[in-house]
Design an enzyme around this catalytic site. Structure first.
Site, PDB file in Angstrom:
ATOM      1  N   LYS A 199     -69.745  -9.403  -7.962  1.00  0.00           N
ATOM      2  CA  LYS A 199     -69.079 -10.451  -7.598  1.00  0.00           C
ATOM      3  C   LYS A 199     -69.076 -11.484  -8.751  1.00  0.00           C
ATOM      4  O   LYS A 199     -69.921 -12.053  -9.223  1.00  0.00           O
ATOM      5  CB  LYS A 199     -69.763 -10.970  -6.347  1.00  0.00           C
ATOM      6  CG  LYS A 199     -69.346 -12.367  -5.760  1.00  0.00           C
ATOM      7  CD  LYS A 199     -70.086 -12.750  -4.361  1.00  0.00           C
ATOM      8  CE  LYS A 199     -69.503 -13.888  -4.078  1.00  0.00           C
ATOM      9  NZ  LYS A 199     -70.230 -14.549  -3.028  1.00  0.00           N
ATOM     10  N   LYS A 252     -65.554  -7.879  -6.205  1.00  0.00           N
ATOM     11  CA  LYS A 252     -64.953  -9.339  -5.664  1.00  0.00           C
ATOM     12  C   LYS A 252     -64.696 -10.297  -6.622  1.00  0.00           C
ATOM     13  O   LYS A 252     -65.768 -10.472  -7.391  1.00  0.00           O
ATOM     14  CB  LYS A 252     -65.909  -9.817  -4.526  1.00  0.00           C
ATOM     15  CG  LYS A 252     -65.579 -10.925  -3.901  1.00  0.00           C
ATOM     16  CD  LYS A 252     -66.626 -11.297  -2.971  1.00  0.00           C
ATOM     17  CE  LYS A 252     -66.453 -12.868  -2.492  1.00  0.00           C
ATOM     18  NZ  LYS A 252     -67.139 -13.461  -1.720  1.00  0.00           N
TER      19      LYS A 252
HETATM   20  C1  PBG Z   1     -70.960 -16.264   0.108  1.00  0.00           C
HETATM   21  C2  PBG Z   1     -69.610 -15.736   0.125  1.00  0.00           C
HETATM   22  C3  PBG Z   1     -68.395 -16.352  -0.342  1.00  0.00           C
HETATM   23  C4  PBG Z   1     -67.155 -15.384  -0.072  1.00  0.00           C
HETATM   24  C5  PBG Z   1     -67.990 -14.288   0.736  1.00  0.00           C
HETATM   25  N1  PBG Z   1     -69.202 -14.714   0.752  1.00  0.00           N
HETATM   26  C6  PBG Z   1     -68.213 -17.748  -1.206  1.00  0.00           C
HETATM   27  C7  PBG Z   1     -68.902 -17.911  -2.185  1.00  0.00           C
HETATM   28  O1  PBG Z   1     -69.619 -16.781  -3.071  1.00  0.00           O
HETATM   29  O2  PBG Z   1     -68.614 -19.033  -2.658  1.00  0.00           O
HETATM   30  C8  PBG Z   1     -65.795 -15.735  -0.730  1.00  0.00           C
HETATM   31  C9  PBG Z   1     -64.895 -15.034   0.204  1.00  0.00           C
HETATM   32  C10 PBG Z   1     -63.786 -15.321   0.194  1.00  0.00           C
HETATM   33  O3  PBG Z   1     -63.298 -16.199  -0.907  1.00  0.00           O
HETATM   34  O4  PBG Z   1     -62.610 -14.897   0.752  1.00  0.00           O
HETATM   35  N2  PBG Z   1     -71.806 -16.158  -0.737  1.00  0.00           N
END
Ligand code: PBG
Length: 329
Positions: A199, A252
């Site tokens: 991520k 992601k």
């Molecule tokens: C929580 C999380 C996030 C997303 C999914 N889980 C936000 C982040 O990490 O700031 C993003 C999902 C999206 O943008 O659709 N940690």
């Protein structure tokens, strides 16, 4: 004629021919639809930065469950928005918190209709901490190891409520191992873990942070989420989650990371998910609303690209629209 070149156009002559040799198809049951659940009652409010996506209070989740079931979508991914936040994000592991209540509600609602809805619970602290970071703050940064037991408790609360899969998204090192141990120790050895393995710290999460009210109050997430300049490191992250016992892995965001997804596919035998995140969704919606592109064609092309690059599962806010189009509506 003596051909000196390949006639690749032979197989593109008709729609039937093209369909016959098509390598990839988007299946609705491989899509996961994210749902934002919030505190309160009788709420269904559209998220300003994500047209067509809503926050629901628990009591109104039946409406979206009906849509998802009718569409034949593979499952949902739940995010919670609590009424109160605190420094350690205690709302994340409250057994009576938004997500556990949503899971119980949805399971019961669907069971009454003779259906089962597959539920993935996102496991993170950022929606529940007053500072908006994904773990406990200590000495100016997020303390990795102090945050692990909190994630484990949150995963356990979701599993106890009936979540089918838990998905830790904070990028804490060792979070998969910590959750696996907690689940196994409490009799939830059969609950799978979907790691948000690779991520990246991404500006594509902008609309989500709006939606979930989870923007960090200070600083950014670069101390735990990945640097988008790195591709090889993503493979280390994926391997680490696999070694810790993750059942499924994720890359992601999606669109700007298809190279990572494709490399990930070559490096693991586990099911692989990709998250087509909020900013990717909102860009398409905005361009379509401005008449700049054909939403249906663009979304189909994007979703197909994820599967072609190697995804088994695509998490996408476009899931309901796509399902409707594939039914010819
Ligand atoms: C929580 C999380 C996030 C997303 C999914 N889980 C936000 C982040 O990490 O700031 C993003 C999902 C999206 O943008 O659709 N940690």
């Amino acid at each position: 004629m003596n051909e000196k070149f390949a006639r690749l156009r032979r197989l593109r002559q008709s729609e039937g021919m093209r369909a016959l040799v098509a390598e990839t198809a988007v299946r609705t049951d491989k899509l996961i639809y994210p749902i934002f659940v919030r505190y309160g009652e009788n709420v269904k409010e559209e998220i300003e930065s994500m047209p067509g996506v809503y926050r629901y209070s628990v009591d109104r989740l039946g409406e979206i469950a009906d849509e998802v079931l009718a569409a034949g979508i593979g499952g949902v991914l739940l995010f919670g928005i609590p009424e109160h936040k605190d420094a350690c994000g205690s709302g994340a592991w409250d057994e009576d918190g938004v997500v556990p209540r949503a899971v119980r509600f949805l399971k019961e609602y669907c069971a009454k209709r003779g259906k089962n809805l597959l539920i993935i619970a996102d496991i993170c602290l950022c929606e529940y901490t007053s500072h908006g970071h994904c773990g406990m703050l200590e000495g100016g940064g997020v303390d990795n190891d102090k945050s692990l037991p909190l994630h484990a408790k949150a995963a356990l609360a979701a599993a106890k409520a009936g979540a089918d899969i838990v998905a830790p998204s904070s990028m804490m090192d060792g979070v998969v191992a910590a959750i696996r141990a907690a689940l196994d120790g409490a009799g939830y050895a059969n609950t799978p873990i979907l790691g948000y393995s690779a991520k990246f710290a991404s500006a594509f999460y902008g609309p989500f942070r709006d939606a979930a009210d989870s923007a960090p109050q200070s600083g950014d997430r670069k101390g735990y989420q990945m640097d988008f300049r790195n591709g090889r490191e993503a493979l280390r992250e994926l391997a680490a989650d696999e070694a810790e016992g993750a059942d499924m892995l994720m890359v992601k965001p999606g669109l700007a990371y298809l190279d990572v997804l494709s490399e990930a596919r070559k490096n693991t035998l586990l099911p692989l998910a990709v998250y087509n995140v909020s900013g990717e969704y909102s860009m398409v919606k905005a361009a379509a609303a401005a008449g700049m592109l054909d939403e249906r064609k663009i979304v189909t092309e994007i979703l197909t690209a994820f599967f072609r690059a190697g995804a088994d599962i695509v998490i996408t806010y476009h899931a309901l629209d796509f399902a409707q189009w594939s039914r010819g509506e």
